[in-house]
Design an enzyme around this catalytic site. Sequence first.
Site, PDB file in Angstrom:
ATOM      1  N   HIS A 267       0.806  -1.215   0.000  1.00 63.97           N
ATOM      2  CA  HIS A 267       0.000   0.000   0.000  1.00 63.97           C
ATOM      3  C   HIS A 267       0.843   1.272   0.000  1.00 63.97           C
ATOM      4  CE1 HIS A 267      -3.734   1.951  -0.114  1.00 63.97           C
ATOM      5  NE2 HIS A 267      -4.373   1.311   0.843  1.00 63.97           N
TER       6      HIS A 267
ATOM      7  N   ASP B  49      -2.415   1.607  -4.603  1.00 63.10           N
ATOM      8  CA  ASP B  49      -3.624   1.953  -3.861  1.00 63.10           C
ATOM      9  C   ASP B  49      -4.768   1.015  -4.242  1.00 63.10           C
ATOM     10  OD1 ASP B  49      -4.437   2.814  -6.362  1.00 63.10           O
ATOM     11  OD2 ASP B  49      -4.101   4.935  -5.935  1.00 63.10           O
TER      12      ASP B  49
END
Length: 440
Positions: free
Chosen positions: A412, A416
């Site tokens: 992350h 995304d």
Amino acid sequence: MPIVPLKMPKMGESISEATVISWLKNVGDTVEIEETILEVATDKVDSEVPSPCTGTITEIRFQPNDIVPVGEVIALIDASEVSDAEEDISNNTTKEETSVKTPAKEATISQPNHSELATQNAEFIRNPDAFLSPLVVSIAKKENMTIEEVQSIPGTGTDGRIRKSDVFNYLKNRAYPLASRPQPQPQQPKSNYNPPPIKFVEGHDNVIEMDRMRKMIADHMVYSKHTSPHVTAYIEIDVTNMVNWRNANKVAFQEKYGERLTFTPLFVEAVAKAIIDFPGINASVTEDGKKIIERKDINIGMATALPSGNLIVPVVRNADEKNLKGLASEVNHLANAARDNKLKPEEIQGSTFTISNVGTFGSLMGTPIINQPEVAILALGIIKKRPEVIETENGDEIAIRSMMYLSLSFDHRVVDGYLGGSFLRKVGDYLEQFDANRSI
């Protein structure tokens, strides 16, 4: 006396060291050129190191389980008897040629003899600061570093030898042009957490020593979790068309190409296509965490269980450039080589994205750990038949369909939810929309 050094060979582009497993020869043993002297291990793969010459082993400098940098001298071989014999032959040949031919004023190129080479190697060994491993040289070229700049880096290896980590630490603080020196790094705060003691009953509980490969896997998994904030997304897909096509064509495929047609090459094909659509998933993050490197090559790693229970990841290189026959051939070769412990070091290096078929063991789905330095990994669950509601020309109907779960773990820091979810959905689309009329 010509002494030939046996150095730890370079066995892959990114390999900077290897572990000695066992010596097949001892000091005083005679060896032939290209005869195997010892076995070493690099990144879960065992390799044999051959002798560079014929002679007698006079010294062994490292023992089993020692970790040795690439280029380090691990043994010395006395090749004097062979050199003397070659010199006698050379002298006799020269005398015969001289008796036939008259001297002529011709330009000649002198070739160093064995003694001169041995002397040069000895000087090289006595000055460890002069040695730069091929990996360090490669990094220096990519970063436009001069030899003088590289040699100015403080080395933390044996006898001050410059290692890959030293170069990377230097580059983190390097100002352009070349003059800066590494700045002291801030100390990380120490954790106050003390792990609870493990209690066991001697003679009742089994205490099993981790083997070398299991230790490497453990270190790699912990490193990955500490490095990447993992997020996992899931989808369920209908792969009925793909399953029916494979079942209908697997016999004809093997008869035509001599290769088994499993589901894995079909999975690899779909992933490679989806990476072309979303290249941001085929990436790595630099060690300082400030840059993203999008890989042009699409090299798919296949997490593979070994008979020992350990895990290895052979790599299908340039998967997007191979047709189904090529993918099946490569997948079968790598799977067989993994089971027989015959994988080469280069066959487990350079993956840019990894898949893990957890359905092989009956798992419905999984939450895989990212294979560093990649930024995502795909898990494929078991394919199960069950009744599903499907849309037809006559309205909604219940039919038996082959269903499976896909799960994508991604980093992350750079991937995304939009990129991770879109890529996962695209893989699912390629598998669901499989052409049932496809020819082999």
